[in-house]
Design a protein around this motif. Sequence first.
Motif, PDB file in Angstrom:
ATOM      1  N   LYS A 133      28.552  71.290  71.877  1.00 37.69           N
ATOM      2  CA  LYS A 133      28.580  72.601  71.229  1.00 37.69           C
ATOM      3  C   LYS A 133      28.983  72.485  69.769  1.00 37.69           C
ATOM      4  CE  LYS A 133      30.790  77.143  71.546  1.00 37.69           C
ATOM      5  NZ  LYS A 133      31.726  77.993  72.305  1.00 37.69           N
ATOM      6  N   ARG A 134      30.002  71.674  69.473  1.00 34.80           N
ATOM      7  CA  ARG A 134      30.436  71.519  68.081  1.00 34.80           C
ATOM      8  C   ARG A 134      29.322  70.936  67.223  1.00 34.80           C
ATOM      9  NH1 ARG A 134      35.493  70.253  70.576  1.00 34.80           N
ATOM     10  NH2 ARG A 134      34.926  68.039  70.718  1.00 34.80           N
TER      11      ARG A 134
ATOM     12  N   ASN B 269      26.577  73.583  66.808  1.00 31.63           N
ATOM     13  CA  ASN B 269      27.004  74.637  65.892  1.00 31.63           C
ATOM     14  C   ASN B 269      26.880  74.183  64.436  1.00 31.63           C
ATOM     15  OD1 ASN B 269      27.597  76.185  68.102  1.00 31.63           O
ATOM     16  ND2 ASN B 269      29.817  76.099  67.868  1.00 31.63           N
ATOM     17  N   ARG B 270      27.236  72.918  64.180  1.00 33.71           N
ATOM     18  CA  ARG B 270      27.145  72.395  62.812  1.00 33.71           C
ATOM     19  C   ARG B 270      25.699  72.210  62.378  1.00 33.71           C
ATOM     20  NH1 ARG B 270      31.158  68.741  64.677  1.00 33.71           N
ATOM     21  NH2 ARG B 270      29.557  67.109  64.789  1.00 33.71           N
TER      22      ARG B 270
ATOM     23  N   THR C 221      27.296  80.371  72.353  1.00 43.08           N
ATOM     24  CA  THR C 221      28.389  80.798  73.222  1.00 43.08           C
ATOM     25  C   THR C 221      28.018  80.462  74.656  1.00 43.08           C
ATOM     26  OG1 THR C 221      29.004  82.637  71.762  1.00 43.08           O
ATOM     27  CG2 THR C 221      29.720  82.774  74.056  1.00 43.08           C
TER      28      THR C 221
ATOM     29  N   SER D 254      22.840  76.116  65.150  1.00 43.60           N
ATOM     30  CA  SER D 254      23.286  77.502  65.143  1.00 43.60           C
ATOM     31  C   SER D 254      24.452  77.661  66.104  1.00 43.60           C
ATOM     32  CB  SER D 254      22.134  78.427  65.567  1.00 43.60           C
ATOM     33  OG  SER D 254      22.506  79.782  65.478  1.00 43.60           O
ATOM     34  N   GLU D 255      25.276  78.689  65.889  1.00 44.62           N
ATOM     35  CA  GLU D 255      26.426  78.951  66.756  1.00 44.62           C
ATOM     36  C   GLU D 255      25.952  79.388  68.139  1.00 44.62           C
ATOM     37  OE1 GLU D 255      29.819  78.991  66.204  1.00 44.62           O
ATOM     38  OE2 GLU D 255      29.683  78.171  64.157  1.00 44.62           O
TER      39      GLU D 255
END
Length: 278
Positions: free
Chosen positions: A215-216, A219-220, A226, A223-224
């Motif tokens: 996920k990290r 996200n970087r 959840t 895209s973000e």
Amino acid sequence: MRSRGLESVERPTWAPGDIDLGRPSIARVYDYWLGGAHNFAVDRAVADKVLADVPLLKNVILNHRAFLRRAVRHLLARGVRQFLDLGSGIPTVGNVHEIAQAVDPSARVVYVDVDPVAVAHSRAILTGNPLVSVLQADVRDVERVMRSPEVSRRLDLDRPVGVLMVALLHFMADEDDPRGVVAAYRDAVPPGSFLALSHAGYEEGEWDPVWDEAKRTYNRGVSEITYRSKQEVEALFEGFDLVPPGVERLPLWRPESPDDVNGGADNFIGFGAVGRKP
């Protein structure tokens, strides 16, 4: 700096003239991951970098696309001939209009995406297909989407619609109210319509630290996102009757061949389901 002449040689016919070929696009990165041809070297560089950091990602993305294929085929078998694909990206390899129109050439599709790059490419690719429209809009603005000329001209809202939210809602934070967004689309389509949805997620009490790192990195680089639990994904289907087998890990939702369940189905980080509005 690329010369004007070289740019004109390198720019393919499907690439709109106002698209910057030197800037990566999330939509084209996905196209590359899916095996499409609507991407450039800059997109492939980003895509390869993310995959180097998170090798499992490509299998995840391919499973979401395989779920889309199976879900659309299921809806076609149930008589649905019109589809609203929300957060569609670039309609490239194995997308909705290809699947639907292979079964029924009169099938209609509206693609909706907020990304202007994805929309520009989509419109260029779909020129000449009179049964498909592309709308640039934020899918959270349900009223704007449903009142748009693209939807009103292309879809008959007196007949069942297949609403598709494939790999979409995990890009919405809780404050975006994904349950409310789904409910608004549910209320906007007639009885007999379907929702097909896939979402990154996990079983309650089950967690793997590798998912945090994935996920990290995602996200970087992209895209973000959840993650949501299976129970939270089930809650998105309020007001729908779930089609068996209900909310299931993506590879296990109505697999059509052994290939559909390859790649670790038992601990796959994501779910899919189809529901019918009674």
